[in-house]
Design a protein around this motif. Structure first.
Motif, PDB file in Angstrom:
ATOM      1  N   SER A   6      -3.201   6.062   8.915  1.00 48.63           N
ATOM      2  CA  SER A   6      -4.645   6.157   8.713  1.00 48.63           C
ATOM      3  C   SER A   6      -5.413   6.343  10.015  1.00 48.63           C
ATOM      4  CB  SER A   6      -5.174   4.954   7.937  1.00 48.63           C
ATOM      5  OG  SER A   6      -4.935   3.758   8.634  1.00 48.63           O
ATOM      6  N   GLU A   7      -4.956   5.715  11.080  1.00 44.38           N
ATOM      7  CA  GLU A   7      -5.648   5.894  12.367  1.00 44.38           C
ATOM      8  C   GLU A   7      -5.478   7.324  12.869  1.00 44.38           C
ATOM      9  OE1 GLU A   7      -4.579   2.878  15.195  1.00 44.38           O
ATOM     10  OE2 GLU A   7      -5.107   1.262  13.812  1.00 44.38           O
ATOM     11  N   PHE A  13      -9.276  13.965  11.827  1.00 43.91           N
ATOM     12  CA  PHE A  13     -10.461  14.367  11.056  1.00 43.91           C
ATOM     13  C   PHE A  13     -11.693  14.405  11.960  1.00 43.91           C
ATOM     14  CE2 PHE A  13     -14.027  14.013   8.223  1.00 43.91           C
ATOM     15  CZ  PHE A  13     -13.646  14.703   7.082  1.00 43.91           C
ATOM     16  N   GLN A  14     -11.864  13.361  12.781  1.00 40.15           N
ATOM     17  CA  GLN A  14     -13.011  13.306  13.688  1.00 40.15           C
ATOM     18  C   GLN A  14     -12.966  14.440  14.711  1.00 40.15           C
ATOM     19  OE1 GLN A  14     -12.445   9.290  15.065  1.00 40.15           O
ATOM     20  NE2 GLN A  14     -14.088   8.509  13.764  1.00 40.15           N
ATOM     21  N   ASP A  15     -11.783  14.719  15.245  1.00 36.45           N
ATOM     22  CA  ASP A  15     -11.642  15.806  16.214  1.00 36.45           C
ATOM     23  C   ASP A  15     -12.029  17.145  15.603  1.00 36.45           C
ATOM     24  OD1 ASP A  15     -10.754  13.961  18.065  1.00 36.45           O
ATOM     25  OD2 ASP A  15      -8.634  14.555  17.940  1.00 36.45           O
ATOM     26  N   ARG A  16     -11.672  17.335  14.354  1.00 34.76           N
ATOM     27  CA  ARG A  16     -11.931  18.624  13.714  1.00 34.76           C
ATOM     28  C   ARG A  16     -13.357  18.751  13.183  1.00 34.76           C
ATOM     29  NH1 ARG A  16      -8.336  22.867  10.934  1.00 34.76           N
ATOM     30  NH2 ARG A  16      -9.983  24.133  10.074  1.00 34.76           N
ATOM     31  N   TYR A  17     -13.861  17.699  12.526  1.00 32.21           N
ATOM     32  CA  TYR A  17     -15.145  17.786  11.824  1.00 32.21           C
ATOM     33  C   TYR A  17     -16.282  17.029  12.517  1.00 32.21           C
ATOM     34  CZ  TYR A  17     -12.116  19.636   8.227  1.00 32.21           C
ATOM     35  OH  TYR A  17     -11.191  20.392   7.547  1.00 32.21           O
ATOM     36  N   HIS A  18     -15.972  16.300  13.581  1.00 41.51           N
ATOM     37  CA  HIS A  18     -16.981  15.579  14.382  1.00 41.51           C
ATOM     38  C   HIS A  18     -17.771  14.563  13.552  1.00 41.51           C
ATOM     39  CE1 HIS A  18     -15.906  18.462  17.410  1.00 41.51           C
ATOM     40  NE2 HIS A  18     -16.205  19.440  16.572  1.00 41.51           N
ATOM     41  N   LYS A  19     -17.072  13.913  12.626  1.00 44.18           N
ATOM     42  CA  LYS A  19     -17.669  12.832  11.845  1.00 44.18           C
ATOM     43  C   LYS A  19     -16.547  11.992  11.263  1.00 44.18           C
ATOM     44  CE  LYS A  19     -18.060  15.391   7.499  1.00 44.18           C
ATOM     45  NZ  LYS A  19     -18.945  15.808   6.430  1.00 44.18           N
ATOM     46  N   GLU A  20     -16.919  10.803  10.773  1.00 45.41           N
ATOM     47  CA  GLU A  20     -15.952   9.903  10.143  1.00 45.41           C
ATOM     48  C   GLU A  20     -15.533  10.476   8.788  1.00 45.41           C
ATOM     49  OE1 GLU A  20     -14.776   6.592  10.833  1.00 45.41           O
ATOM     50  OE2 GLU A  20     -15.486   6.893  12.872  1.00 45.41           O
ATOM     51  N   ASP A  22     -14.749  10.333   4.911  1.00 46.18           N
ATOM     52  CA  ASP A  22     -15.131   9.427   3.829  1.00 46.18           C
ATOM     53  C   ASP A  22     -13.932   9.222   2.916  1.00 46.18           C
ATOM     54  OD1 ASP A  22     -14.952  11.768   2.292  1.00 46.18           O
ATOM     55  OD2 ASP A  22     -17.121  11.964   2.074  1.00 46.18           O
ATOM     56  N   SER A  23     -14.112   8.421   1.884  1.00 46.94           N
ATOM     57  CA  SER A  23     -12.992   8.105   0.993  1.00 46.94           C
ATOM     58  C   SER A  23     -12.486   9.340   0.266  1.00 46.94           C
ATOM     59  CB  SER A  23     -13.387   7.017  -0.003  1.00 46.94           C
ATOM     60  OG  SER A  23     -14.485   7.433  -0.778  1.00 46.94           O
ATOM     61  N   TYR A  24     -13.375  10.291  -0.014  1.00 43.72           N
ATOM     62  CA  TYR A  24     -12.943  11.517  -0.694  1.00 43.72           C
ATOM     63  C   TYR A  24     -12.005  12.333   0.193  1.00 43.72           C
ATOM     64  CZ  TYR A  24     -16.622  10.350  -3.983  1.00 43.72           C
ATOM     65  OH  TYR A  24     -17.411   9.694  -4.892  1.00 43.72           O
ATOM     66  N   ALA A  25     -12.302  12.393   1.468  1.00 46.94           N
ATOM     67  CA  ALA A  25     -11.439  13.126   2.400  1.00 46.94           C
ATOM     68  C   ALA A  25     -10.066  12.486   2.471  1.00 46.94           C
ATOM     69  CB  ALA A  25     -12.083  13.175   3.793  1.00 46.94           C
ATOM     70  N   ALA A  26     -10.027  11.164   2.540  1.00 40.76           N
ATOM     71  CA  ALA A  26      -8.744  10.460   2.616  1.00 40.76           C
ATOM     72  C   ALA A  26      -7.952  10.616   1.323  1.00 40.76           C
ATOM     73  CB  ALA A  26      -8.982   8.981   2.929  1.00 40.76           C
ATOM     74  N   LEU A  27      -8.617  10.515   0.177  1.00 35.65           N
ATOM     75  CA  LEU A  27      -7.930  10.688  -1.107  1.00 35.65           C
ATOM     76  C   LEU A  27      -7.403  12.115  -1.262  1.00 35.65           C
ATOM     77  CD1 LEU A  27     -10.338   8.656  -3.379  1.00 35.65           C
ATOM     78  CD2 LEU A  27      -7.967   8.071  -2.872  1.00 35.65           C
ATOM     79  N   ALA A  28      -8.202  13.097  -0.830  1.00 32.39           N
ATOM     80  CA  ALA A  28      -7.764  14.492  -0.893  1.00 32.39           C
ATOM     81  C   ALA A  28      -6.561  14.720   0.014  1.00 32.39           C
ATOM     82  CB  ALA A  28      -8.912  15.421  -0.500  1.00 32.39           C
ATOM     83  N   TYR A  29      -6.568  14.109   1.185  1.00 36.26           N
ATOM     84  CA  TYR A  29      -5.441  14.228   2.109  1.00 36.26           C
ATOM     85  C   TYR A  29      -4.174  13.652   1.482  1.00 36.26           C
ATOM     86  CZ  TYR A  29      -2.578  13.715   6.282  1.00 36.26           C
ATOM     87  OH  TYR A  29      -1.544  13.787   7.189  1.00 36.26           O
ATOM     88  N   ASP A  30      -4.279  12.450   0.911  1.00 31.12           N
ATOM     89  CA  ASP A  30      -3.118  11.841   0.270  1.00 31.12           C
ATOM     90  C   ASP A  30      -2.608  12.713  -0.875  1.00 31.12           C
ATOM     91  OD1 ASP A  30      -2.909   9.641   1.927  1.00 31.12           O
ATOM     92  OD2 ASP A  30      -3.899   8.265   0.540  1.00 31.12           O
TER      93      ASP A  30
END
Length: 95
Positions: A6-7, A13-20, A22-30
């Motif tokens: 997760s880290e 994600f931050q390096d690419r999109y310059h923001k934290e 969200d839960s949707y991004a993490a769920l989509a990644y999984d």
């Protein structure tokens, strides 16, 4: 780094999109990672993906461990979050 990555996911994600993320991004990644693993192991057929996912237990996703039950629903532990000082953090009370 945590076992589930997760880290590393958050940093990438931050390096690419310059923001934290969200839960949707993490769920989509999984979800994408599970599909990729299914296709690598069993091919890109519906049957192969279904067979792989039906056997998933304790997959170390960035959103936590993922297991599918006999009804093909995701079983996972709940985490209660709260906002403290303007930040979302894990609450002191957990189930």
């Amino acid at each position: 780094m945590q076992e589930n990555g997760s880290e590393e996911f958050t940093k990438c994600f931050q390096d690419r999109y310059h923001k934290e993320p969200d839960s949707y991004a993490a769920l989509a990644y999984d979800s994408a990672q599970l599909l990729i693993q299914a296709m690598k192991k069993n091919g890109a057929s519906r049957e192969g993906i279904y067979d792989y996912l039906s056997k998933v237990e304790n997959y170390p996703g960035v959103t936590g461990r993922i297991t599918f039950d006999q009804h093909h629903d995701v079983k996972r532990k709940m985490m209660i979050l709260t906002i403290r000082n303007g930040k979302i953090v894990k609450d002191d009370i957990q189930p």
